[in-house]
Design a protein around this motif. Structure first.
Motif, PDB file in Angstrom:
ATOM      1  N   GLU A 239       0.833  -1.204   0.000  1.00 34.14           N
ATOM      2  CA  GLU A 239       0.000   0.000   0.000  1.00 34.14           C
ATOM      3  C   GLU A 239       0.865   1.251   0.000  1.00 34.14           C
ATOM      4  N   PRO A 240       0.788   2.091  -1.032  1.00 35.56           N
ATOM      5  CA  PRO A 240       1.619   3.292  -1.088  1.00 35.56           C
ATOM      6  C   PRO A 240       1.036   4.447  -0.281  1.00 35.56           C
ATOM      7  N   ILE A 241       1.870   5.425   0.032  1.00 42.84           N
ATOM      8  CA  ILE A 241       1.380   6.666   0.624  1.00 42.84           C
ATOM      9  C   ILE A 241       0.750   7.530  -0.454  1.00 42.84           C
ATOM     10  N   ASN A 242       1.434   7.630  -1.589  1.00 48.46           N
ATOM     11  CA  ASN A 242       0.920   8.403  -2.706  1.00 48.46           C
ATOM     12  C   ASN A 242       0.376   7.445  -3.763  1.00 48.46           C
ATOM     13  N   GLN A 243      -0.952   7.427  -3.922  1.00 47.57           N
ATOM     14  CA  GLN A 243      -1.582   6.459  -4.804  1.00 47.57           C
ATOM     15  C   GLN A 243      -1.718   6.958  -6.239  1.00 47.57           C
ATOM     16  N   VAL A 244      -1.138   8.137  -6.506  1.00 44.11           N
ATOM     17  CA  VAL A 244      -1.080   8.621  -7.876  1.00 44.11           C
ATOM     18  C   VAL A 244       0.248   8.244  -8.507  1.00 44.11           C
ATOM     19  N   SER A 245       1.336   8.537  -7.790  1.00 38.47           N
ATOM     20  CA  SER A 245       2.663   8.222  -8.324  1.00 38.47           C
ATOM     21  C   SER A 245       2.943   6.726  -8.307  1.00 38.47           C
ATOM     22  N   GLY A 246       2.281   5.986  -7.444  1.00 35.30           N
ATOM     23  CA  GLY A 246       2.476   4.543  -7.395  1.00 35.30           C
ATOM     24  C   GLY A 246       1.241   3.855  -6.856  1.00 35.30           C
TER      25      GLY A 246
END
Length: 448
Positions: A239-246
């Protein structure tokens, strides 16, 4: 540019920086005054039915057995009152739409309401980091990610819906959790199949070899142990912190095929494993995952009757067969209290797809856990009611969901997750782990 203009520009910049620094100091001071260290209102409500926060439940509040059975510190308390369909109108303004729907769907449904105890508290390291987050954490990429975040509450003084939701998504869950738990989908007449799982979740602060700049919020790995037709299946999520970049990465291992496959459907409105469509992927834990398909609006705060201090619900003296009854969890074991909650409404964007056209979330001000949610279909009709039963693990300063239920107000089915009543081993929290435990290659070894 003249020297005088340069001096004026510099003076304005310095004044702005000084004002910002002073504002942050003022914000920080509020966490020692009218607000608690995580941003809740410290004072009692007007009539005292919600008490002032006095530091939360202290370690040793009640015995804890070797198998993780927490004795109920409030076992001697009697209900203040019981809500039934007959007296519902007296309490309607303290209930969510979903809770009201339970009384409409089930004539025999009832809620026992007890004295309120603001038991939630967190370890000091997380409170210190929460204070530091005031000056360093911000939303990025339209609110779909966080900048400057490591751990703690990112927005102890939120101003919009996405900030409140990020407080839920990042809330403290022990740093890491190794535990066994059970889930079940209960049919309208009461029959169900238990699914037992062995899980490991690790947030970024407990991953020993994580690069500080790595785009990761947590790892989650779940291995199914029973029934036999599912045993050995393993799901892994990064689960990423930034769900746009990754975006979220997920894999699944199927022992019948002996293969690890990418699982792009472990997100949004795909059916959660073994729930038979009763629960969608992003409604596990109230809400999880990317927030990009909805517009988010903060509606404010309200006083509400919510599941809380659910020690009886989690007791190892209670069997699953006694808990899982037709229509709803056995009310004999549920405890409701009045607490203040943040209310956030999510409306599906015009060009996005999801089975829920609108959702309304109710988040505990003391723990940032979603305690209740209303889910509406794309016609605007109330469809499902969600509740999270919270208990304070006082020995490790962790407010934790001990059972969550999603009720289908149309079909009469409901799904329950995170039950540990018949688990004989104690969960382990805060153990440091390495990234090697969360690789796709590891799934095949675990599934054997």
């Amino acid at each position: 540019m003249t020297l005088a203009f340069k001096q004026l520009t510099l003076a304005i910049a310095l004044l702005a920086a000084a004002s910002l620094a002073q504002a942050k100091e003022t914000d920080s001071a509020r966490l020692d005054g009218p607000l608690t260290p995580v941003g809740a209102e410290r004072a009692a409500n007007a009539d005292g039915s919600i008490p002032a926060w006095d530091g939360g439940m202290k370690p040793g509040a009640a015995p804890v057995s070797g198998n993780g059975d927490y004795s109920d510190p409030f076992a001697s308390e009697q209900p203040l009152y019981e809500i039934t369909r007959a007296n519902l109108e007296q309490y309607r303004d303290q209930l969510s739409s979903g809770q009201q729907g339970m009384f409409a769907r089930y004539p025999e449904y009832r809620m026992r309401v007890y004295p309120s105890h603001r038991s939630a508290t967190l370890p000091q390291a997380y409170l210190d980091e929460t204070r530091a987050n005031l000056a360093k954490v911000s939303l990025t990429d339209a609110g779909y990610g966080l900048d400057g975040y490591n751990f703690g509450v990112p927005f102890p003084q939120p101003t919009d819906g996405l900030e409140v939701m990020w407080n839920h998504l990042t809330r403290y869950r022990g740093g890491s959790i190794r535990r066994q738990f059970a889930s079940a989908t209960v049919q309208e007449k009461g029959d169900y199949t238990l699914v037992n799982s062995d899980g490991l979740t690790a947030f970024r602060e407990r991953v020993s070899d994580l690069d500080p700049g790595e785009n990761l919020l947590f790892f989650n790995r779940v291995r199914t142990t029973a029934p036999s037709r599912y045993a050995g299946e393993v799901t892994l999520v990064h689960e990423p912190i930034n769900q746009v970049s990754g975006p979220r990465s997920a894999w699944q291992y199927n022992p019948g095929q002996r293969r690890v496959r990418r699982a792009p459907t472990v997100a949004y409105d795909s059916s959660a494993r073994y729930s038979f469509g009763q629960v969608v992927a992003d409604s596990v834990d109230g809400y999880n995952g990317a927030p990009d398909r909805y517009d988010w609006k903060l509606l404010g705060k309200r006083e509400m009757l919510v599941p809380y201090n659910a020690y009886r619900m989690a007791s190892k003296q209670v069997r699953y067969s006694d808990l899982l009854k037709p229509g709803f969890l056995n009310p004999e074991h549920a405890r409701y209290e009045k607490h203040r909650v943040w209310v956030v409404e999510a409306t599906l964007k015009p060009n996005s797809r999801h089975v829920y056209g609108k959702r309304r979330f109710y988040l505990d001000e003391d723990s940032w856990q979603i305690l209740a949610a209303d889910m509406y279909d794309n016609r605007g009709e109330l469809w499902r009611n969600y509740e999270s039963h919270l208990a304070m693990l006082h020995d490790i300063q962790l407010p934790l969901t001990v059972a969550e239920a999603t009720y289908d107000l149309i079909s009469g089915r409901y799904a329950v997750n995170y039950m540990t009543n018949e688990v004989t081993s104690k969960a382990r929290y805060g153990v440091e782990v390495s990234k090697a435990e969360f690789t796709p290659a590891q799934l095949k070894r675990l599934g054997k």
